[in-house]
Design a protein around this motif. Structure first.
Motif, short mmCIF file in Angstrom:
data_model
loop_
_atom_site.label_atom_id
_atom_site.label_comp_id
_atom_site.label_asym_id
_atom_site.label_seq_id
_atom_site.Cartn_x
_atom_site.Cartn_y
_atom_site.Cartn_z
N ASN A 274 -43.35 -16.47 46.10
CA ASN A 274 -43.07 -17.91 46.19
C ASN A 274 -44.15 -18.65 47.00
O ASN A 274 -43.86 -19.46 47.88
CB ASN A 274 -41.68 -18.13 46.80
CG ASN A 274 -41.19 -19.56 46.64
OD1 ASN A 274 -41.52 -20.21 45.64
ND2 ASN A 274 -40.45 -20.06 47.61
N GLN B 205 -46.82 -21.36 47.68
CA GLN B 205 -47.03 -22.74 47.23
C GLN B 205 -48.35 -22.86 46.48
O GLN B 205 -49.39 -22.36 46.91
CB GLN B 205 -47.02 -23.68 48.42
CG GLN B 205 -47.06 -25.14 48.01
CD GLN B 205 -46.83 -26.08 49.18
OE1 GLN B 205 -46.98 -25.68 50.34
NE2 GLN B 205 -46.47 -27.30 48.88
N ARG C 75 -45.29 -20.15 42.91
CA ARG C 75 -44.01 -20.82 43.05
C ARG C 75 -43.54 -21.29 41.67
O ARG C 75 -44.21 -22.07 41.01
CB ARG C 75 -44.14 -22.00 44.00
CG ARG C 75 -42.82 -22.63 44.39
CD ARG C 75 -42.95 -23.47 45.63
NE ARG C 75 -43.14 -22.64 46.82
CZ ARG C 75 -43.33 -23.15 48.04
NH1 ARG C 75 -43.41 -24.45 48.23
NH2 ARG C 75 -43.47 -22.33 49.06
N THR D 252 -38.34 -21.80 43.71
CA THR D 252 -38.33 -23.04 44.48
C THR D 252 -36.90 -23.48 44.75
O THR D 252 -36.58 -23.95 45.85
CB THR D 252 -39.06 -24.16 43.72
OG1 THR D 252 -40.23 -23.64 43.12
CG2 THR D 252 -39.44 -25.30 44.65
N MET E 13 -35.45 -21.54 47.51
CA MET E 13 -36.03 -21.97 48.79
C MET E 13 -35.43 -23.29 49.26
O MET E 13 -35.03 -23.43 50.43
CB MET E 13 -37.54 -22.12 48.62
CG MET E 13 -38.28 -22.52 49.89
SD MET E 13 -40.01 -22.85 49.54
CE MET E 13 -39.89 -24.37 48.61
N GLU E 14 -35.33 -24.26 48.33
CA GLU E 14 -34.82 -25.58 48.72
C GLU E 14 -33.36 -25.50 49.17
O GLU E 14 -32.96 -26.17 50.11
CB GLU E 14 -34.96 -26.58 47.56
CG GLU E 14 -36.41 -26.91 47.19
CD GLU E 14 -37.19 -27.60 48.31
OE1 GLU E 14 -36.56 -28.12 49.26
OE2 GLU E 14 -38.44 -27.60 48.26
N SER F 170 -31.96 -22.92 50.55
CA SER F 170 -31.91 -22.29 51.87
C SER F 170 -32.32 -23.28 52.96
O SER F 170 -31.95 -23.13 54.12
CB SER F 170 -32.79 -21.04 51.91
OG SER F 170 -34.15 -21.42 51.85
N LYS F 171 -33.11 -24.29 52.57
CA LYS F 171 -33.49 -25.33 53.54
C LYS F 171 -32.44 -26.44 53.63
O LYS F 171 -32.57 -27.38 54.41
CB LYS F 171 -34.84 -25.94 53.15
CG LYS F 171 -36.02 -24.99 53.41
CD LYS F 171 -37.35 -25.71 53.50
CE LYS F 171 -37.85 -26.09 52.13
NZ LYS F 171 -39.25 -26.54 52.13
N GLY F 172 -31.43 -26.35 52.75
CA GLY F 172 -30.38 -27.36 52.75
C GLY F 172 -30.71 -28.59 51.93
O GLY F 172 -29.97 -29.57 51.93
N ASN F 173 -31.82 -28.57 51.18
CA ASN F 173 -32.20 -29.72 50.34
C ASN F 173 -31.52 -29.65 48.97
O ASN F 173 -32.16 -29.35 47.97
CB ASN F 173 -33.72 -29.77 50.14
CG ASN F 173 -34.44 -29.95 51.45
OD1 ASN F 173 -33.89 -30.53 52.40
ND2 ASN F 173 -35.66 -29.44 51.52
#
Ligand SMILES: Nc1ncnc2c1ncn2[C@@H]1O[C@H](COP(=O)(O)OP(=O)(O)O)[C@@H](O)[C@H]1O
Ligand SMILES: [Mg+2]
Lengths: 232, 247
Positions: free
Chosen positions: A180, A182, A186, A191, A194-195, A197-200
């Protein structure tokens, strides 16, 4: 519900604003998946046809391994490819780990059994009598093969679609062998992980809509090929 | 002159079991030969060997006096023959394309194919089905298409393996009458496998009775039916109880 609508809005925003990164990720996803399924088809189709039409010693064993491959967990495939490409591994010298090529390799590993097995199943159902009749009509070996491929077009395209479905949905292996990174490895699925896990959640949802659209478009194109010119 | 097709000292074995044992047998140009016998007698196997679609265990098949390499008949020779089986085995596609297939495989020009397909569809009364999918036909229609597909290449020999036996009686009668007229007109040498005395009696000019892989009697059909020999009498008499065709 609000989250869904926000996600959809964000997706449309991202696409309309021509977000460079989203575009790059989508493009890489498409490229990697299409190359994987193309290679799986180029190997799996002839292999499946061969296994479906012939009988030889060891065929059943080979089929058993391929069928086990149908349920091969992507993380296991990813682990194998990682070990293969690891610096001190057998193919370590190629320095392919954490490259798009590594993702392609892992995706071939998980989709090849599907394409092969489903193709084999379709060809195995051609009866001895049908093969005899085609030969008796004056077909050469090559003509017979071509006739059968045309007869089984629907099943063959279904096999390719099933393989593509596996490839586009796959995330565990791509994460492991691609890393993954960048701008390099990716892809949409990694992605999204990942997002999230970042809370996005909004970005993740937006990307999921793009992923769904890509999958939908490719499958729709294959379905069109499959169902075209059916006569009633 | 040599016969069109000839068997010499032919045997066919499967898993050490003798399926066919035929010291000699001939097929002459122009005849409508019936091959009759009980289930499992070896009729279908004989047909496959004669049409170069299966390999004998020993002995020879000769075409116009020339021995043909076992299991390796040249394509041009195989293409002189046609075969139609009990199941119509049509392909997914139009009736037109199905009838055309023999010519398509032989790379005949499209314009000629069109002309011939139309001609044969007409003869077998299936012109109205031209654009239908062959997989959705009734049994009788499918068998008409199957026979047209076999006849369109104008074979030197037409091999038939019980092509009428899956049809209901009225359908069978209508198709057999049409078919008889077409074969007489085209003068095609035909080898017709059947276990049905009525079909044999109606269609064939010569008859061979096969029991347990051996040809027990050969001759003009009326003579065989009227004068069965000691090894065919029991089989034929069973039949004649139901079809008193030869007195
Ligand atoms: N490949 C094969 N292996 C074993 N037995 C076979 C094979 N082909 C045919 N037979 C046997 O040979 C005999 C003749 O079969 P067949 O030619 O189909 O008879 P028919 O058409 O007269 O009913 C049958 O007993 C059948 O079981
Ligand atoms: Mg039979």
């Amino acid at each position: 519900m609000d989250l869904l609508i926000d996600g959809l809005k964000k997706a449309i925003d991202m696409i309309l604003s021509g977000d460079q990164e989203v575009f790059a990720i989508t493009w890489l996803t498409l490229k990697v998946c299409l190359i994987s399924i193309l290679i799986s088809t180029l190997i799996g189709l002839p292999l499946g046809i061969f296994l479906g039409l012939t009988r030889f010693k060891g065929r059943r064993l080979l089929l058993m391994f391929i069928n086990i491959g149908l349920g091969l967990p992507p993380v296991v495939a990813g682990l194998w490819i990682t070990m293969l490409l690891w610096r001190s591994g057998p193919l370590g010298g190629l320095t392919l780990l954490y490259s798009p090529t590594a993702i392609v390799m892992a995706q071939i590993l998980v989709s090849l059994p599907i394409v092969t097995s489903l193709t084999c199943t379709a060809f195995q159902q051609i009866s001895e009598k049908m093969l005899l009749q085609i030969k008796a009509l004056g077909a050469t070996k090559v003509q017979t093969l071509w006739l059968l491929i045309k007869q089984l077009k629907i099943a063959i395209l279904a096999a390719i679609m099933a393989g593509f479905g596996r490839v586009i949905a796959e995330v565990g292996a791509a994460m492991m062998v691609g890393g993954n990174i960048q701008g390099d490895t990716r892809i949409l699925t990694t992605t999204i992980v990942m997002e999230v896990s970042k809370g996005n959640f909004d970005i993740a949802l937006a990307l999921s809509f793009i992923l769904l659209s890509v999958a939908l478009l490719i499958t729709a194109a294959l379905t069109f090929l499959q169902q075209r010119k059916r006569i009633s | 002159m040599s016969p069109l097709l000839e068997l010499k000292k032919l045997t066919y074995q499967a898993q050490r079991k003798m399926i066919l044992d035929i010291p000699e047998f001939q097929i002459e140009t122009g005849e409508f030969l019936g091959i009759m016998g009980p289930n499992g007698a070896g009729k279908s196997t004989l047909l496959k060997v004669l049409a170069f679609l299966d390999q004998q265990t020993s002995g020879e098949v000769l075409y116009r006096g020339q021995a043909i390499p076992n299991g390796n008949a040249p394509l041009e020779l195989r293409r002189k023959f046609s075969i139609a089986l009990q199941q119509s085995l049509l392909l997914d596609g139009t009736v037109f394309d199905n009838i055309a297939i023999g010519l398509t495989l032989r790379k005949v020009p499209k314009s000629i194919i069109k002309e011939k397909v139309e001609q044969w569809m007409e003869l077998f009364a299936v012109s109205h089905l031209a654009k239908k999918n062959a997989l959705y036909l009734s049994g009788g229609e499918a068998q008409r298409v199957n026979l047209a597909r076999a006849m369109i290449v104008e074979p030197e020999i037409l091999f038939l393996d019980e092509p009428f036996s899956a049809l209901d009686f009225p359908t069978k009668i209508r198709l057999m009458e049409d078919f008889k007229g077409i074969i007489e007109e085209a003068q095609t040498t035909t080898v017709f496998v059947s276990h049905d005395l009525m079909e044999i009696h109606f269609l064939t000019t010569k008859l061979a009775i096969i029991v347990n892989g051996e040809i027990k009697q050969v001759g003009p059909t009326p003579r065989v039916l009227e004068h069965p020999n000691s090894s065919t009498v029991s089989f034929l008499n069973e039949w004649k109880k139901f079809y008193p065709v030869a007195r």
